[in-house]
Design an enzyme around this catalytic site. Sequence first.
Site: not given
Length: 269
Positions: A80, A226
């Site tokens: 992400d 992430h």
Amino acid sequence: MRYHNPVRNRRKTLWIGIAVGLAVGLGILYAVTPHHIAFFRQFLPGYILLRLQGKDCYDADLRLLRHGNPHLPEVALTFDDGPRPGVTEAILDILKRYRVPATFFVVGVRVKQAPDLLRRVVQEGHEIGSHTHTHLRLPTLTERQILNELRNNEIVVARAVPGLKIRLLRPPGGEFDRRTLQVARRLGYVTVLWSATAGDYENVPPSRIRSRIWDATDRGAIILLHESNRSTVAALPQLIEMLRAEGLRFVTVSQMLNHLQTPNQRLKH
């Protein structure tokens, strides 16, 4: 004088023995099970209810994916908050070295800043999903604003990679409500959550990232990482090796959707 009831006392002793036995049994299972979080998740009331409803993996009505097929030895690696220069390239280098496909949920404003990175992600065979245009929490927005967050991200992505259509959505923070899901479904999206995460959007040591993912990963796990810091990059090679040593293979989210158990759960293209 208090009456002594031997039957009641025996029943009480029996139930205490059963409770102690269960506690000891679960303790032993915990000790011998490396994926601790994944093991205990199946005993949570909410998870049991979803499983009874047949929605613990995919809710076809809401087009909401929580988990892949638990009977297949596969996991989906997802990233992400990108693309992020300096981090995304390093992640891609590792994925290329290990021949691992992944799904990248990108933010529109970051794609604007680094369209070449998005093009490289696509060229190297990875999947693209939407993480909205500006990373706002969707339940706090109006329906029109939610629509704009998704549409604007589509436009930015299509400008960077002409012809690319994104049909997977990961709401920022994993926050959504029924209105958010309705808008996403109307646009043809599947909303994708996760079952294993490391909290690596903060400054977490690589060893902690690996242990958190390891404990929460089981068959069909959707792993959330992430593109926020170098710790994720440092943790990634060994994490891939650990999961492969468990006999797990890596797939994209779309592949995972198409591997769900029942035909009515499979993603319709």
